[in-house]
Motif scaffolding. Structure first.
Motif, short mmCIF file in Angstrom:
data_model
loop_
_atom_site.label_atom_id
_atom_site.label_comp_id
_atom_site.label_asym_id
_atom_site.label_seq_id
_atom_site.Cartn_x
_atom_site.Cartn_y
_atom_site.Cartn_z
N SER A 91 0.87 -1.18 0.00
CA SER A 91 0.00 0.00 0.00
C SER A 91 0.90 1.23 0.00
CB SER A 91 -0.89 -0.02 1.25
OG SER A 91 -1.17 1.29 1.70
N THR A 92 0.62 2.19 -0.85
CA THR A 92 1.46 3.40 -0.87
C THR A 92 1.34 4.16 0.44
OG1 THR A 92 -0.30 4.61 -2.02
CG2 THR A 92 1.48 3.72 -3.39
N LYS A 117 -2.11 -4.70 -1.33
CA LYS A 117 -3.01 -4.57 -0.17
C LYS A 117 -3.50 -3.14 -0.06
CE LYS A 117 -1.41 -8.17 2.94
NZ LYS A 117 -0.18 -8.42 3.67
N GLY A 118 -4.07 -2.63 -1.13
CA GLY A 118 -4.57 -1.27 -1.14
C GLY A 118 -5.61 -1.09 -0.03
N LYS A 119 -5.47 -0.01 0.74
CA LYS A 119 -6.35 0.18 1.90
C LYS A 119 -7.42 1.23 1.63
CE LYS A 119 -3.20 1.37 4.89
NZ LYS A 119 -2.61 1.74 6.16
N GLY A 120 -8.62 0.95 2.08
CA GLY A 120 -9.69 1.94 2.02
C GLY A 120 -10.01 2.40 3.44
N PHE A 126 -8.89 -1.57 -1.07
CA PHE A 126 -9.10 -0.75 -2.26
C PHE A 126 -8.51 -1.49 -3.45
CE2 PHE A 126 -8.09 2.67 -5.27
CZ PHE A 126 -9.31 3.34 -5.31
N MET A 136 -1.41 6.69 -5.24
CA MET A 136 -0.32 7.57 -4.81
C MET A 136 -0.59 8.16 -3.43
SD MET A 136 -0.80 10.99 -7.11
CE MET A 136 -2.24 12.06 -7.01
N LYS A 186 -18.42 5.34 -7.79
CA LYS A 186 -17.16 5.91 -7.27
C LYS A 186 -16.02 5.77 -8.28
CE LYS A 186 -14.21 4.86 -3.29
NZ LYS A 186 -14.31 4.55 -1.85
N ILE A 190 -10.08 8.46 -1.12
CA ILE A 190 -8.95 9.14 -0.47
C ILE A 190 -8.84 8.65 0.98
CG2 ILE A 190 -8.06 11.41 0.26
CD1 ILE A 190 -9.83 12.52 -2.14
N GLY A 207 -3.47 9.56 0.90
CA GLY A 207 -3.44 8.56 -0.17
C GLY A 207 -4.62 8.74 -1.11
N ILE A 208 -4.32 8.71 -2.40
CA ILE A 208 -5.36 8.93 -3.42
C ILE A 208 -5.36 7.76 -4.39
CG2 ILE A 208 -6.06 10.44 -5.33
CD1 ILE A 208 -4.67 12.76 -3.85
N GLY A 209 -6.53 7.16 -4.58
CA GLY A 209 -6.64 6.07 -5.54
C GLY A 209 -7.67 6.45 -6.60
C1 BTN Z 1 -11.62 4.67 0.35
O1 BTN Z 1 -12.25 4.80 -0.69
O2 BTN Z 1 -12.12 4.14 1.35
C2 BTN Z 1 -10.20 5.20 0.39
C3 BTN Z 1 -9.37 4.58 -0.69
C4 BTN Z 1 -7.96 5.09 -0.72
C5 BTN Z 1 -7.11 4.37 -1.72
C6 BTN Z 1 -5.75 4.96 -1.86
S1 BTN Z 1 -4.83 4.21 -3.17
C7 BTN Z 1 -3.39 4.99 -2.65
C8 BTN Z 1 -3.39 4.93 -1.14
N1 BTN Z 1 -2.82 3.68 -0.69
C9 BTN Z 1 -3.72 2.92 -0.07
O3 BTN Z 1 -3.51 1.79 0.41
N2 BTN Z 1 -4.91 3.55 -0.03
C10 BTN Z 1 -4.83 4.84 -0.65
#
Ligand code: BTN
Length: 327
Positions: A91-92, A117-120, A126, A136, A186, A190, A207-209
């Motif tokens: 995850s960034t 493991k992108g996090k929301g 995510f 990023m 969506k 962020i 963090g922005i996806g």
């Molecule tokens: C959400 O919608 O709940 C937040 C999502 C955020 C995603 C971005 S992607 C870059 C950064 N790294 C992560 O793991 N999450 C944020």
């Protein structure tokens, strides 16, 4: 040096002589030739003509450090001081927190082509597939009180909303506090995280996806997620979008730091907010109630009307959904 040559090429519509590049950057002809060769191998289409020089015909959708830096320069922003680019990362945000703890400077940008493991928010994941999205995180060290940190999420929302509008012409909106939506789905999320003492911020990571060129989504989010490609039928160069978003961010962040609240930005935010005058479900833990969303205030709280009175809703505390679905 590669990013400087790329910037020179991007800034010149006609042929740029090898000698001019050498003189401007103080490097040898061979060094220039080698870098041009590398750029061609990466997918940049560069026409080389004897006695005329080099002309950049097209750029691939890649996210190298040099590509991002040259796009930022072209957009006219110098906010980002360092870029860490990764082909793959868990995850960034996680990486950004690690880098910040190890002394990374304010204005460091972490960008990845894929997250495993992108996090929301609220412990959700995510979806972050390879090569199609923007994942990023900005590292920031502002002199603000910890309780103001959530405002940065709203500022990032404004920046993304404007950046996307400029590059794609899509009339995207903000779903308070931190989603960018189009057609009821969506497009961007962020996630702001912070390390702080009681009254002192060590660092904040934003963090922005953004779902850019995705042609599909996993079954479980298909109904609520969309991408810029799916909405326009066009693909976009992710570095152009990053540059547009960072340029907008720079301007909004400067305004925020003047007052350290959203008093100068709330009108802008309210004009882009999709929830305005909509019925919403305010969900706080196991409790929920229906209300009508009105506007945000200078603290970034959402004012909702419940039984004729205005109630303030804080972003960290509750989730706001449309009564009939996601928006
Ligand atoms: C959400 O919608 O709940 C937040 C999502 C955020 C995603 C971005 S992607 C870059 C950064 N790294 C992560 O793991 N999450 C944020």
């Amino acid at each position: 040096m590669k990013s400087e040559i790329l910037s020179l090429l991007k800034n010149t519509s006609d042929y740029l002589s090898g000698q001019k590049i050498c003189d401007t950057l103080g490097v040898s002809r061979t060094a220039v030739w080698k870098i041009i060769k590398q750029l061609k191998e990466e997918g940049y289409v560069i026409d080389s003509v004897n006695n005329k020089g080099y002309r950049l015909l097209s750029c691939p959708d890649i996210l190298s450090k040099e590509e991002i830096f040259s796009s930022l320069e072209l957009a006219g922003t110098s906010f980002v001081r360092k870029i860490i680019y990764l082909n793959e990362v868990d995850s960034t945000n996680t990486r950004a927190k690690l880098e910040a703890e190890n002394g990374a400077c304010d204005g460091t940008l972490i960008v990845a082509d894929e997250q495993t493991k992108g996090k929301g928010r609220r412990g959700r994941s995510f979806s972050s597939p390879k090569g199609v999205g923007i994942f990023m995180t900005l590292i920031l060290k502002p002199e603000i009180l910890p309780q103001k940190a959530s405002m940065l999420t709203l500022i990032a929302g404004l920046a993304v909303c404007n950046g996307i509008r400029q590059v794609t012409d899509l009339d995207v909106k903000i779903k308070w506090p931190n989603d960018i939506v189009y057609n009821g789905k969506k497009i961007c999320g962020i996630l702001t995280e912070m390390s702080a003492e009681m009254d002192y911020v060590n660092h904040i990571v934003v963090g922005i996806g953004i779902n850019v060129n995705h042609s599909d989504f996993p079954e479980e989010i298909k109904d609520v997620a969309t991408s810029l490609y799916l909405e326009t039928g066009r693909t976009f160069r992710r570095s152009d979008l990053i540059a547009a978003v960072i340029k907008e961010w720079e301007a909004y962040y400067e305004i925020f730091l003047k007052t350290k609240d959203l008093s100068l930005l709330k009108d802008d935010y309210n004009s882009r907010m999709i929830n305005t005058n909509k019925k919403v479900l305010v969900i706080r833990g196991d409790d929920s109630y229906e209300a009508v969303a009105r506007t945000i205030d200078a603290d970034g709280e959402l004012l909702v009307e419940k039984d004729g009175t205005l109630v303030k809703v804080m972003s960290g505390e509750v989730s706001v959904r449309g009564v009939y679905g996601y928006v």
